[in-house]
Design a protein around this motif. Structure first.
Motif, PDB file in Angstrom:
ATOM      1  N   PHE A 246       2.259  -9.883 -19.107  1.00  0.00           N
ATOM      2  CA  PHE A 246       2.636  -8.518 -19.460  1.00  0.00           C
ATOM      3  C   PHE A 246       1.402  -7.739 -19.916  1.00  0.00           C
ATOM      4  N   ILE A 247       0.623  -8.333 -20.800  1.00  0.00           N
ATOM      5  CA  ILE A 247      -0.580  -7.672 -21.330  1.00  0.00           C
ATOM      6  C   ILE A 247      -1.574  -7.378 -20.208  1.00  0.00           C
ATOM      7  N   GLU A 248      -1.753  -8.334 -19.316  1.00  0.00           N
ATOM      8  CA  GLU A 248      -2.694  -8.154 -18.211  1.00  0.00           C
ATOM      9  C   GLU A 248      -2.290  -6.984 -17.321  1.00  0.00           C
ATOM     10  N   GLN A 249      -0.989  -6.848 -17.063  1.00  0.00           N
ATOM     11  CA  GLN A 249      -0.526  -5.764 -16.205  1.00  0.00           C
ATOM     12  C   GLN A 249      -0.662  -4.409 -16.891  1.00  0.00           C
ATOM     13  N   VAL A 250      -0.417  -4.374 -18.198  1.00  0.00           N
ATOM     14  CA  VAL A 250      -0.592  -3.122 -18.931  1.00  0.00           C
ATOM     15  C   VAL A 250      -2.060  -2.718 -18.936  1.00  0.00           C
ATOM     16  N   LYS A 251      -2.946  -3.665 -19.171  1.00  0.00           N
ATOM     17  CA  LYS A 251      -4.388  -3.376 -19.162  1.00  0.00           C
ATOM     18  C   LYS A 251      -4.844  -2.920 -17.784  1.00  0.00           C
ATOM     19  N   ALA A 252      -4.290  -3.550 -16.735  1.00  0.00           N
ATOM     20  CA  ALA A 252      -4.667  -3.147 -15.375  1.00  0.00           C
ATOM     21  C   ALA A 252      -4.202  -1.723 -15.078  1.00  0.00           C
ATOM     22  N   GLY A 253      -3.037  -1.362 -15.595  1.00  0.00           N
ATOM     23  CA  GLY A 253      -2.517  -0.028 -15.338  1.00  0.00           C
ATOM     24  C   GLY A 253      -3.160   1.056 -16.185  1.00  0.00           C
ATOM     25  N   ARG A 254      -3.425   0.754 -17.456  1.00  0.00           N
ATOM     26  CA  ARG A 254      -3.938   1.771 -18.376  1.00  0.00           C
ATOM     27  C   ARG A 254      -5.462   1.781 -18.466  1.00  0.00           C
ATOM     28  N   GLY A 255      -6.091   0.645 -18.217  1.00  0.00           N
ATOM     29  CA  GLY A 255      -7.558   0.589 -18.227  1.00  0.00           C
ATOM     30  C   GLY A 255      -8.152   0.927 -19.576  1.00  0.00           C
ATOM     31  N   ASP A 256      -9.240   1.687 -19.540  1.00  0.00           N
ATOM     32  CA  ASP A 256      -9.959   2.010 -20.775  1.00  0.00           C
ATOM     33  C   ASP A 256      -9.290   3.109 -21.589  1.00  0.00           C
ATOM     34  N   ARG A 257      -8.142   3.572 -21.175  1.00  0.00           N
ATOM     35  CA  ARG A 257      -7.417   4.555 -21.982  1.00  0.00           C
ATOM     36  C   ARG A 257      -6.783   3.912 -23.213  1.00  0.00           C
ATOM     37  N   LEU A 258      -6.613   2.585 -23.187  1.00  0.00           N
ATOM     38  CA  LEU A 258      -6.019   1.883 -24.309  1.00  0.00           C
ATOM     39  C   LEU A 258      -6.989   1.788 -25.482  1.00  0.00           C
ATOM     40  N   ALA A 259      -6.447   1.982 -26.675  1.00  0.00           N
ATOM     41  CA  ALA A 259      -7.254   1.836 -27.886  1.00  0.00           C
ATOM     42  C   ALA A 259      -7.439   0.350 -28.181  1.00  0.00           C
ATOM     43  N   GLU A 260      -8.501   0.039 -28.908  1.00  0.00           N
ATOM     44  CA  GLU A 260      -8.762  -1.346 -29.292  1.00  0.00           C
ATOM     45  C   GLU A 260      -7.872  -1.721 -30.471  1.00  0.00           C
TER      46      GLU A 260
END
Length: 337
Positions: A246-260
């Motif tokens: 789940f996390i991998e797919q969210v990261k793939a979709g949102r990319g660097d827009r996600l906050a750390e």
């Protein structure tokens, strides 16, 4: 001169002549004929009424059958009306599961139709769902990615209304951009699998569990048997693996827009305003706002596919309530919610 002059009738007790008897017989005959005609007329009228009643009943049943058939199986002449340039709308409402309206089959079918329609300038997913099956959500996520690659000029926008959590956010992460209201509930990037244990209750009731299996793990997480530590550890590994996917797919979709931050994938849920700061969404706005201001085509055309009308009617009357309750009660089911 007649036997009775001046229309005089014989007095009571006077002798009756043959002519008087014949006249009385004729009168009685006419009366019986009139009665017979009346009875026959009534019988004929009743028969006609019954025939017309049967006819109208059959006509009514035929009319209802035609309406039901047309309701369940709409007839298309194969010619699409001219829609004009528009934004294709696909609703994702309720639990995401194979046997629900928000199933992968329905959503994927709607997505393909929307992407194939040349007059649809963008695809808008309007989401109001707490999540559901990771498998169903994964199917939809993958199909959105595939269609975006096949139709690179057609963007996908996700708009979260009341809630877009877990499996619903999984799907939203495949979109080019995500929008929500400032008070929408967004996120809950986690996995849950639960059930019930009835061992203590069974002991109090004097019920003995008798379960026969072939295979040492065939009774895995049986709710009527004591919990086993090794089974719990194994199930937690399954949950962790699904969470990682789940996390991998969210990261793939949102990319660097996600906050750390570790809390982003902890299963917490945020308001739309908080989600914007965390990079989970790209802006605040409704479906009509996105169609008008972002896409540039305010006209929304609904491409949502649903279950059969009969299924929906049965669902409204709650026929499946008992089965659904039992399913929740005794089964452990992995869900994104």
């Amino acid at each position: 001169m007649s036997e009775w002059d001046n229309d005089e009738k014989p007095e009571w007790g006077a002798p009756v002549t043959k002519r008087a008897v014949n006249q009385q017989g004729d009168d009685q005959g006419r009366d019986w004929k009139l009665i017979e005609k009346l009875v026959m007329s009534l019988q004929s009228e009743q028969r006609r009424s019954r025939r017309w009643g049967i006819f109208f009943k059959l006509l009514g049943f035929a009319y209802l059958f035609i309406l039901l058939f047309a309701f369940m199986f709409p007839i298309s002449n194969g010619v699409k009306p001219s829609l004009g340039e528009h934004t294709a709308l696909i609703e994702i409402n309720g639990a995401i599961a194979a046997n629900e309206i928000a199933s992968a089959d329905n959503m994927v079918g709607a997505l393909r139709e929307a992407f194939e329609e040349k007059s649809a300038k963008a695809v808008l997913l309007r989401i109001n769902s707490p999540g559901g099956s990771p498998v169903q959500a994964g199917y939809v996520y993958d199909e959105i990615k595939r269609l975006r690659g096949e139709y690179p000029d057609k963007k996908v926008y996700a708009v979260i209304s009341d809630i877009g959590a877990s499996g619903a956010y999984y799907i939203a992460a495949a979109a080019d951009e995500i929008y929500a209201d400032k008070a929408s509930l967004v996120g809950s990037i986690g996995v849950v699998g639960g059930g019930f244990g009835f061992t203590g209750l069974m002991e109090k009731l004097g019920v003995e569990r008798r379960l026969y299996t072939a295979g040492e793990n065939k009774a895995f997480l049986d709710p009527f048997s004591p919990e086993k530590e090794d089974e719990v550890e194994f199930w937690e590994q399954v949950l962790e693996t699904t969470h990682r996917q789940f996390i991998e797919q969210v990261k793939a979709g949102r990319g660097d827009r996600l906050a750390e931050g570790d809390g982003l994938f902890s299963g917490l849920i945020w308001t739309g305003e908080q989600a914007l700061d965390l990079g989970l969404i790209d802006g605040l706005g409704s479906a009509s706002y996105v169609a008008r201001e972002v896409v540039g085509h305010e006209k929304l055309v609904d491409y949502t596919l649903g279950g059969s009308k009969l299924d929906e009617l049965i669902r409204r009357f709650g026929v499946s309530l008992g089965a659904g309750f039992a399913d929740q009660l005794v089964q452990s089911r992995l869900e994104l919610r």
